[in-house]
Design a protein around this motif. Structure first.
Motif, PDB file in Angstrom:
ATOM      1  N   ASP A   1       0.824  -1.196   0.000  1.00  0.00           N
ATOM      2  CA  ASP A   1       0.000   0.000   0.000  1.00  0.00           C
ATOM      3  C   ASP A   1       0.865   1.255   0.000  1.00  0.00           C
ATOM      4  N   ALA A   2       0.211   2.404  -0.028  1.00  0.00           N
ATOM      5  CA  ALA A   2       0.939   3.667  -0.125  1.00  0.00           C
ATOM      6  C   ALA A   2       1.812   3.912   1.096  1.00  0.00           C
ATOM      7  N   ALA A   3       1.339   3.497   2.275  1.00  0.00           N
ATOM      8  CA  ALA A   3       2.132   3.712   3.483  1.00  0.00           C
ATOM      9  C   ALA A   3       3.445   2.935   3.425  1.00  0.00           C
ATOM     10  N   ARG A   4       3.378   1.682   2.977  1.00  0.00           N
ATOM     11  CA  ARG A   4       4.610   0.891   2.842  1.00  0.00           C
ATOM     12  C   ARG A   4       5.490   1.481   1.739  1.00  0.00           C
ATOM     13  N   ALA A   5       4.886   1.924   0.649  1.00  0.00           N
ATOM     14  CA  ALA A   5       5.661   2.518  -0.442  1.00  0.00           C
ATOM     15  C   ALA A   5       6.428   3.743   0.040  1.00  0.00           C
ATOM     16  N   GLU A   6       5.786   4.554   0.886  1.00  0.00           N
ATOM     17  CA  GLU A   6       6.477   5.727   1.436  1.00  0.00           C
ATOM     18  C   GLU A   6       7.590   5.298   2.389  1.00  0.00           C
TER      19      GLU A   6
END
Length: 273
Positions: free
Chosen positions: A181-186
């Motif tokens: 997800d976006a949180a892991r990507a960040e």
């Protein structure tokens, strides 16, 4: 501006916005995408009025990646005549043509910002890896999914992502084909920042592009050239190697099974043959 089938292109205040529009569901990457992408970035690079570029996807998703149905003719001759040099040589040329399309984004002298919402899968990840900066909305999801369809990723992710997210994170994504997800990507550095929704990430990308465009354009282009120089040769060598590897080893029963499973909407059963 030229009329495109897989994109729209708009320019304002020294910033160009390139939007993937399909024509397939989820902005899949079919023949028009691969043909038009380098032409668009060639035009934008040659346009002195353009100083920064934002690339994004229309609708809810950035891109579902390669259009397997539309691009299946690439694989047909290779699988049917797997022992022959002719189909392998033609396939090698096709891989290198697809690679060159994405490399046109990476090599563009103007900075490129990717604004990602929804799904960014396979070829979509290859594309954003070629951008200079990546921003995401909170609903974004990413997957280096080629292993799940019996393909070694060969259009740039394996060669550009080590410098973005590091070897360990890249190997995890490439070996598993998992979604993040976006949180892991960040957290792993795939994206710089995460915004509330699609409108917010587009606003942020546009604002950043305008900030870049306000600087001396030749200096910004020089900074990009200097930053790219240490890795350019390594990426080019890696792309040539993986294209030759796939031309030699991609044909398999597992690949046939993966393609059939996609068309039949079922889970594949891989046997390592």
């Amino acid at each position: 501006m030229t009329e495109w089938k897989a994109f729209t292109v708009e320019s304002k205040d020294h910033v160009a916005r390139v939007t993937l529009i399909g024509p397939g569901k989820g902005n899949v990457m079919g023949p028009d995408f691969w043909r038009e992408l380098p032409l668009i970035f060639g035009e934008l690079e040659a346009d002195p009025e353009v100083r920064a570029i934002v690339i994004t996807g229309a609708g809810r998703n950035f891109s579902y990646g390669l259009d397997l149905q539309a691009m299946s003719p690439l694989f047909g001759p290779l699988l049917a005549d797997r022992a022959l040099a002719g189909p392998r040589t033609e396939f090698l040329g096709e891989i290198r043509r697809l690679q060159a399309s994405v490399t046109a984004v990476a090599d563009c002298r103007k900075p490129v910002i990717a604004a990602i919402s929804g799904w960014c899968v396979g070829g979509g990840l290859d594309l954003i890896a070629a951008a200079d900066i990546r921003l995401a909305s909170a609903d974004a999801s990413f997957s280096l999914r080629e292993a799940k369809v019996a393909i070694v990723a060969d259009v740039g992710s394996l060669h550009r992502l080590p410098g973005i997210i590091g070897e360990g994170h890249l190997r995890e994504l490439a070996y598993t084909g998992k979604d993040i997800d976006a949180a892991r990507a960040e957290k792993i550095g795939l994206v710089n920042d995460v915004y509330a929704d699609q409108a917010a990430v587009l606003d942020a990308a546009d604002a950043m592009a305008r900030e870049i465009a306000a600087n001396p354009p030749l200096v910004v282009q020089g900074v990009k050239d200097v930053l790219d120089q240490p890795k350019a040769g390594k990426v080019a060598d890696g792309l040539r190697y993986v294209s030759a590897w796939n031309a030699a080893f991609l044909p398999s029963e597992d690949l046939t099974e993966a393609i059939q499973a996609v068309f039949e909407k079922r889970s594949p059963e891989f046997k390592g043959r």
